[in-house]
Design a protein around this motif. Structure first.
Motif, mmCIF file in Angstrom:
data_model
loop_
_atom_site.group_PDB
_atom_site.id
_atom_site.type_symbol
_atom_site.label_atom_id
_atom_site.label_comp_id
_atom_site.label_asym_id
_atom_site.label_seq_id
_atom_site.Cartn_x
_atom_site.Cartn_y
_atom_site.Cartn_z
ATOM 1 N N SER A 57 5.995 2.475 0.464
ATOM 2 C CA SER A 57 6.075 4.361 0.858
ATOM 3 C C SER A 57 7.021 4.455 -0.238
ATOM 4 C CB SER A 57 5.335 4.236 1.718
ATOM 5 O OG SER A 57 6.360 4.349 2.740
ATOM 6 N N GLY A 78 -0.086 10.725 10.178
ATOM 7 C CA GLY A 78 -1.841 9.974 10.977
ATOM 8 C C GLY A 78 -1.621 10.105 12.274
ATOM 9 N N LYS A 105 -3.675 14.259 9.984
ATOM 10 C CA LYS A 105 -4.923 13.532 9.578
ATOM 11 C C LYS A 105 -5.182 13.298 10.933
ATOM 12 C CE LYS A 105 -6.311 10.509 5.597
ATOM 13 N NZ LYS A 105 -7.088 11.437 4.926
ATOM 14 N N CYS A 145 -7.334 9.556 11.891
ATOM 15 C CA CYS A 145 -7.421 7.932 11.535
ATOM 16 C C CYS A 145 -8.331 7.359 11.642
ATOM 17 C CB CYS A 145 -6.825 7.107 10.967
ATOM 18 S SG CYS A 145 -5.019 8.585 9.798
ATOM 19 N N SER A 167 -3.732 3.716 6.128
ATOM 20 C CA SER A 167 -3.696 5.858 5.410
ATOM 21 C C SER A 167 -2.477 5.403 5.050
ATOM 22 C CB SER A 167 -4.028 6.229 7.179
ATOM 23 O OG SER A 167 -2.787 7.010 7.818
ATOM 24 N N ASP A 171 -2.069 3.713 2.154
ATOM 25 C CA ASP A 171 -3.186 4.140 0.428
ATOM 26 C C ASP A 171 -2.622 5.835 -0.306
ATOM 27 O OD1 ASP A 171 -4.218 6.383 2.842
ATOM 28 O OD2 ASP A 171 -6.019 5.801 2.424
ATOM 29 N N SER A 210 -2.325 8.302 1.785
ATOM 30 C CA SER A 210 -3.175 9.957 2.921
ATOM 31 C C SER A 210 -2.181 10.094 3.525
ATOM 32 C CB SER A 210 -4.366 9.189 2.892
ATOM 33 O OG SER A 210 -4.399 8.601 3.861
ATOM 34 N N THR A 211 -1.292 9.608 3.699
ATOM 35 C CA THR A 211 -0.126 9.823 5.255
ATOM 36 C C THR A 211 0.954 9.614 4.964
ATOM 37 O OG1 THR A 211 -0.555 8.582 6.417
ATOM 38 C CG2 THR A 211 -2.469 9.868 7.043
ATOM 39 N N SER A 212 1.953 10.025 5.770
ATOM 40 C CA SER A 212 3.159 9.129 5.326
ATOM 41 C C SER A 212 4.371 8.383 6.379
ATOM 42 C CB SER A 212 4.506 10.567 5.672
ATOM 43 O OG SER A 212 4.448 11.474 6.518
#
Length: 298
Positions: free
Chosen positions: A91, A105, A139, A141, A150, A153, A155-157
């Motif tokens: 990331s 997440g 989000k 999870c 997450s 992929d 979708s979250t930091s």
């Protein structure tokens, strides 16, 4: 009927599992809730468990928001819990400061992973003109694996989870640590159902008395020297050096049936500052949060 006790399968719950090893279901049966305190509260509400050993902040937040399916009946861990802030292996985030305005997440709504994200935001000064934290995009999870997936992929930091539970995944390279946020309160408490048929006061008191014995044995200098280490190596597979490092940081209560009023007030004050809960017009009445047939407020 033995009580159904919900727990998270983490090293903090070792005294409970040692109690179960010896008790063999006479006093209680353990019910594993790997998604954390949000799942434990849901299980209390849905008559899946009678008692939960869970994180202090989401238990208190639930009560402050009007939850009536449980009350606090005891205390468990008196030290804070160190939440690792984790991001994905590749990331773009390298510090907590980089996370402002990004999706975070969490395991469940009302979980410790959510309340502590709010504490992190407060500490970082991510607040508006009203002094309340700016809204965070959460989000859900579901569980620890979902959280790890997450951040990888995209979708979250980030997500927040207990340091030593997450460390093996940091060591393997699955996630990266970019900071940590210790709880500003003792980390674990015990709640019981408000349904007296499910959680009769004498049975809950008996459970707490027996649990206290196992907590004291685990927390003793003799236990910490080697017995605790051997048990945790076998039950969780953690390296000995990690276990000894964790044992240096954790402290348990002397009596599981005692609840400190100042802990409740201080925790509620911080949760109010984060905007996660609102103070009622008459203020918080700590006596209303506990099962006074079982717990002693000190």
């Amino acid at each position: 009927m033995p009580l159904r006790v919900g727990y998270v399968p983490e090293h903090f719950l070792t005294p409970l599992m040692q109690f179960h090893d010896a008790d063999q279901g006479k006093t209680f049966v353990p019910v594993c809730c790997p998604s954390g305190t949000g799942q434990l509260i849901k299980a209390l509400k849905e008559d899946q468990i009678d008692i939960a050993i869970a994180l202090t902040d989401p238990l208190l937040a639930g009560l402050a928001k009007g939850e009536t399916c449980y009350k606090l009946c005891g205390s468990y861990v008196s030290s804070s819990l160190n939440w690792a802030v984790s991001t994905g292996a590749k990331s773009p985030y390298n510090s907590i400061a980089d996370l402002k305005g990004t999706p975070v997440g969490i395991s469940r709504i009302g979980s410790g992973s959510q309340t502590m994200a709010c504490v992190m935001a407060l500490q970082q000064g991510w607040v508006g003109e009203d002094g309340k934290i700016t809204p965070i995009e959460f989000k859900v999870c579901d569980d620890f694996k979902g959280l790890r997936d997450s951040v990888n992929d995209g979708s979250t930091s980030c997500f927040m989870w207990e340091w030593f539970t997450t460390k093996p995944y940091r060591d393997s390279g699955e996630v990266r640590f970019i900071g940590s946020v210790p709880t500003p309160w003792p980390s674990w408490m015990i709640a019981s159902s408000t349904d007296a048929q499910r959680a009769p006061a004498p049975d809950v008191s008996d459970f707490l008395t027996k649990l206290t014995g196992y907590v004291k044995e685990f927390d003793s200098p003799e236990g910490r020297k080697q017995k605790d280490v051997d048990y945790l190596m076998k039950s969780h597979g953690y390296p000995e050096e990690d276990i000894r490092a964790w044992l240096e940081t954790v402290k348990y209560v002397g009596d599981c049936a005692e609840i400190k009023g100042e802990v409740l007030i201080n925790t509620l004050d911080v949760l109010e500052q984060t905007g996660f809960i609102q103070r009622p017009a008459g203020g918080f009445v700590v006596e209303s949060l506990i099962n006074e047939d079982v717990a002693r407020l000190v």
